[in-house]
Design a protein around this motif. Structure first.
Motif, mmCIF file in Angstrom:
data_model
loop_
_atom_site.group_PDB
_atom_site.id
_atom_site.type_symbol
_atom_site.label_atom_id
_atom_site.label_comp_id
_atom_site.label_asym_id
_atom_site.label_seq_id
_atom_site.Cartn_x
_atom_site.Cartn_y
_atom_site.Cartn_z
ATOM 1 N N TRP A 201 0.854 -1.178 0.000
ATOM 2 C CA TRP A 201 0.000 0.000 0.000
ATOM 3 C C TRP A 201 0.895 1.234 0.000
ATOM 4 O O TRP A 201 2.101 1.143 0.264
ATOM 5 C CB TRP A 201 -0.949 0.016 1.207
ATOM 6 C CG TRP A 201 -0.299 0.125 2.553
ATOM 7 C CD1 TRP A 201 0.248 -0.883 3.303
ATOM 8 C CD2 TRP A 201 -0.108 1.328 3.315
ATOM 9 N NE1 TRP A 201 0.752 -0.397 4.480
ATOM 10 C CE2 TRP A 201 0.540 0.956 4.522
ATOM 11 C CE3 TRP A 201 -0.438 2.669 3.120
ATOM 12 C CZ2 TRP A 201 0.885 1.883 5.513
ATOM 13 C CZ3 TRP A 201 -0.101 3.604 4.093
ATOM 14 C CH2 TRP A 201 0.550 3.195 5.281
ATOM 15 N N GLY A 202 0.314 2.375 -0.341
ATOM 16 C CA GLY A 202 1.107 3.586 -0.397
ATOM 17 C C GLY A 202 0.230 4.814 -0.470
ATOM 18 O O GLY A 202 -0.998 4.742 -0.371
ATOM 19 N N ASN B 168 2.219 1.345 -15.418
ATOM 20 C CA ASN B 168 2.096 -0.110 -15.486
ATOM 21 C C ASN B 168 3.437 -0.756 -15.830
ATOM 22 O O ASN B 168 3.525 -1.630 -16.694
ATOM 23 C CB ASN B 168 1.039 -0.519 -16.504
ATOM 24 C CG ASN B 168 -0.355 -0.153 -16.070
ATOM 25 O OD1 ASN B 168 -0.851 -0.636 -15.049
ATOM 26 N ND2 ASN B 168 -0.999 0.741 -16.822
ATOM 27 N N ILE B 169 4.478 -0.324 -15.151
ATOM 28 C CA ILE B 169 5.823 -0.822 -15.432
ATOM 29 C C ILE B 169 5.953 -2.254 -14.911
ATOM 30 O O ILE B 169 5.703 -2.515 -13.735
ATOM 31 C CB ILE B 169 6.876 0.077 -14.765
ATOM 32 C CG1 ILE B 169 6.777 1.499 -15.328
ATOM 33 C CG2 ILE B 169 8.269 -0.491 -14.965
ATOM 34 C CD1 ILE B 169 7.654 2.502 -14.589
ATOM 35 N N PRO B 170 6.341 -3.199 -15.756
ATOM 36 C CA PRO B 170 6.514 -4.578 -15.288
ATOM 37 C C PRO B 170 7.660 -4.685 -14.284
ATOM 38 O O PRO B 170 8.664 -3.969 -14.403
ATOM 39 C CB PRO B 170 6.845 -5.358 -16.567
ATOM 40 C CG PRO B 170 6.434 -4.470 -17.694
ATOM 41 C CD PRO B 170 6.595 -3.072 -17.202
ATOM 42 N N GLN B 171 7.508 -5.550 -13.318
ATOM 43 C CA GLN B 171 8.548 -5.711 -12.307
ATOM 44 C C GLN B 171 9.901 -6.045 -12.934
ATOM 45 O O GLN B 171 10.937 -5.539 -12.488
ATOM 46 C CB GLN B 171 8.145 -6.807 -11.318
ATOM 47 C CG GLN B 171 9.145 -7.019 -10.197
ATOM 48 C CD GLN B 171 8.682 -8.070 -9.199
ATOM 49 O OE1 GLN B 171 7.483 -8.254 -8.984
ATOM 50 N NE2 GLN B 171 9.625 -8.770 -8.592
ATOM 51 N N ARG C 177 -8.024 -0.072 4.600
ATOM 52 C CA ARG C 177 -7.163 0.615 3.642
ATOM 53 C C ARG C 177 -7.451 0.104 2.236
ATOM 54 O O ARG C 177 -7.552 -1.094 2.001
ATOM 55 C CB ARG C 177 -5.707 0.362 4.023
ATOM 56 C CG ARG C 177 -4.705 1.050 3.145
ATOM 57 C CD ARG C 177 -3.293 0.761 3.608
ATOM 58 N NE ARG C 177 -3.019 1.443 4.875
ATOM 59 C CZ ARG C 177 -2.630 0.827 5.966
ATOM 60 N NH1 ARG C 177 -2.491 -0.489 5.981
ATOM 61 N NH2 ARG C 177 -2.384 1.491 7.073
ATOM 62 N N ASP C 178 -7.587 1.009 1.271
ATOM 63 C CA ASP C 178 -7.809 0.647 -0.123
ATOM 64 C C ASP C 178 -6.455 0.554 -0.807
ATOM 65 O O ASP C 178 -5.810 1.575 -1.093
ATOM 66 C CB ASP C 178 -8.683 1.706 -0.806
ATOM 67 C CG ASP C 178 -9.073 1.301 -2.226
ATOM 68 O OD1 ASP C 178 -8.481 0.343 -2.767
ATOM 69 O OD2 ASP C 178 -9.961 1.960 -2.804
ATOM 70 N N ILE C 179 -5.988 -0.680 -1.059
ATOM 71 C CA ILE C 179 -4.661 -0.877 -1.637
ATOM 72 C C ILE C 179 -4.658 -0.718 -3.149
ATOM 73 O O ILE C 179 -3.629 -0.919 -3.793
ATOM 74 C CB ILE C 179 -4.086 -2.252 -1.244
ATOM 75 C CG1 ILE C 179 -4.942 -3.386 -1.821
ATOM 76 C CG2 ILE C 179 -3.958 -2.375 0.271
ATOM 77 C CD1 ILE C 179 -4.333 -4.758 -1.609
ATOM 78 N N TRP D 109 4.027 -1.964 -8.501
ATOM 79 C CA TRP D 109 2.741 -1.735 -7.836
ATOM 80 C C TRP D 109 2.310 -0.273 -7.947
ATOM 81 O O TRP D 109 1.170 0.028 -8.317
ATOM 82 C CB TRP D 109 2.847 -2.131 -6.360
ATOM 83 C CG TRP D 109 1.555 -1.884 -5.620
ATOM 84 C CD1 TRP D 109 0.462 -2.687 -5.586
ATOM 85 C CD2 TRP D 109 1.235 -0.718 -4.847
ATOM 86 N NE1 TRP D 109 -0.533 -2.099 -4.838
ATOM 87 C CE2 TRP D 109 -0.091 -0.889 -4.373
ATOM 88 C CE3 TRP D 109 1.930 0.437 -4.520
ATOM 89 C CZ2 TRP D 109 -0.716 0.068 -3.576
ATOM 90 C CZ3 TRP D 109 1.310 1.386 -3.731
ATOM 91 C CH2 TRP D 109 -0.004 1.199 -3.269
ATOM 92 N N ALA D 110 3.228 0.653 -7.647
ATOM 93 C CA ALA D 110 2.865 2.074 -7.634
ATOM 94 C C ALA D 110 2.501 2.583 -9.024
ATOM 95 O O ALA D 110 1.534 3.347 -9.181
ATOM 96 C CB ALA D 110 4.015 2.903 -7.056
ATOM 97 N N THR D 111 3.254 2.173 -10.044
ATOM 98 C CA THR D 111 2.989 2.703 -11.385
ATOM 99 C C THR D 111 1.788 2.038 -12.047
ATOM 100 O O THR D 111 1.327 2.510 -13.086
ATOM 101 C CB THR D 111 4.219 2.576 -12.297
ATOM 102 O OG1 THR D 111 4.566 1.193 -12.456
ATOM 103 C CG2 THR D 111 5.400 3.360 -11.730
ATOM 104 N N ALA D 112 1.275 0.982 -11.456
ATOM 105 C CA ALA D 112 -0.001 0.432 -11.918
ATOM 106 C C ALA D 112 -1.159 1.325 -11.488
ATOM 107 O O ALA D 112 -2.255 1.242 -12.041
ATOM 108 C CB ALA D 112 -0.195 -0.986 -11.381
ATOM 109 N N ILE D 113 -0.891 2.204 -10.513
ATOM 110 C CA ILE D 113 -1.917 3.116 -10.002
ATOM 111 C C ILE D 113 -1.750 4.517 -10.582
ATOM 112 O O ILE D 113 -2.724 5.180 -10.929
ATOM 113 C CB ILE D 113 -1.863 3.162 -8.468
ATOM 114 C CG1 ILE D 113 -2.185 1.777 -7.897
ATOM 115 C CG2 ILE D 113 -2.822 4.207 -7.910
ATOM 116 C CD1 ILE D 113 -1.984 1.669 -6.401
#
Length: 365
Positions: A147-148, A189-192, A221-223, A285-289
């Motif tokens: 989460w962030g 949406n950067i791949p890991q 919390r909304d992840i 995770w962050a760039t998917a959001i």
């Protein structure tokens, strides 16, 4: 919000070890530590800012430069007419082209004494993304769902600046010393597997946090979102710097020592190997959001075992190995007081999963 992106010049007597060495001020008193913050060590010897290393900074009225053992070298001519954030983005995106000249200037360029310049945040208009709960607390906690949150750009502060605590009914104000990723490429949406290709380098940051009394509102919390954190977005609540170091020069960013001192007392003392989710996982995770641009940053979270209060008159120094030392001062118009040292209640609550940081703290009147 009104921006507080500027910095204050710091007197020689309260400069960090690395900065004092650059200025010929001698070494401050030995630094002590807290057992909760990890195994305390003596203050590290002054860190070298020379030897061909490239440390990118913004100084004075927005000039791009290099932090070296000899002082600060102005590199404005390489990106003219750009200044400030735009100049740093140009240095980042053109780094491979400019690297030979930057290396030459770091070694040979005319340097201004550090005492004669004012360092700014190296990315003064960055989008600030931040990971939450992203450490294992020295192995006491298993990785939880990621989460962030987002912090206001107006919270950015340069090394040597002053954090002014707002007159709000906070339980406590904490320092969170963190490794900060600096992006070198735009992406979403950067791949890991490709995440580190989007990283230019790293800097140091402190996520200053106002811990507020529980509101009583329900819900978890909304992840799937990264919402603005009001308690972490006050002006000056994101000290950054002093410099950005490229990922190639940093090397393994998941094997870096992070330490923070308040008035010479060592508090957080941990290594990024304690991360619950890797840098690549966190970026994916962050760039998917939310998308990122060159010069945007991602705070990687903190180990909470060395947190403590920030209050009137504090002088704070944070150091990350192979990156450098960030300093700032604290002012509190309300003159609130909390116990000095590590917040042991928060350390235990986070370590044992029995409560959020600062939920049980209140100022002493």
């Amino acid at each position: 919000m009104t921006s507080r992106r500027g910095s204050l010049t710091v007197p020689c007597a309260i400069l960090s070890l690395a900065t004092a060495a650059l200025m010929g001020c001698g070494s401050p008193a030995p630094l002590t530590g807290s057992e909760t913050a990890g195994t305390p060590t003596a203050a590290a010897p002054p860190e070298s800012n020379g030897g061909g290393g490239i440390k990118l900074v913004i100084f004075n009225e927005g000039r791009p430069g290099l932090l070296t053992e000899r002082g600060v070298v102005d590199v404005s001519a390489l990106v003219r007419p750009l200044g400030g954030h735009d100049a740093m983005v140009a240095l980042i995106t053109r780094y491979e082209e400019l690297k030979p000249e930057l290396a030459r200037l770091a070694a040979e360029g005319a340097a201004q004494p550090l005492a004669a310049v004012t360092l700014k945040a190296p990315v003064p208009r960055a989008k600030l993304l931040a990971m939450g709960g992203n450490y294992r607390e020295f192995g006491h906690r298993e990785p939880a769902p990621m989460w962030g949150f987002v912090k206001s750009t107006d919270s950015i502060l340069g090394s040597g600046g002053t954090v002014v605590l707002p007159e709000i009914d906070a339980n406590i104000f904490h320092h969170e010393a963190e490794l900060v990723v600096v992006f070198g490429r735009a992406g979403s949406n950067i791949p890991q597997a490709q995440a580190l290709d989007y990283v230019f380098g790293y800097t140091a940051g402190v996520d200053v946090s106002a811990r507020m009394p529980p509101s009583g509102a329900g819900g978890g919390r909304d992840i799937t979102k990264m919402l603005l954190s009001a308690g972490k977005s006050y002006n000056g609540f994101s000290p950054l710097g002093p410099a950005i170091v490229s990922k190639d020069e940093v090397g393994d960013a998941q094997a870096l020592d992070i330490k923070l001192w308040v008035n010479g007392e060592l508090r957080p003392n941990y290594n990024t190997s304690d991360l619950a989710h890797s840098i690549a996982e966190s970026i994916a995770w962050a760039t998917a959001i939310t998308p990122v641009e060159p010069g945007d940053v991602l705070f990687m979270g903190t180990n909470h075992q060395g947190l403590g209060a920030l209050q009137e008159g504090d002088h704070v120094e944070m150091e990350i190995s192979r990156i450098g030392r960030l300093t700032f001062n604290v002012a509190d118009p309300s003159k609130r007081r909390w116990p000095r040292g590590v917040d042991e209640v928060t350390a235990a609550d986070v370590r044992n999963g029995t409560g959020g940081p600062g939920r049980k703290s209140r100022p002493l009147r």
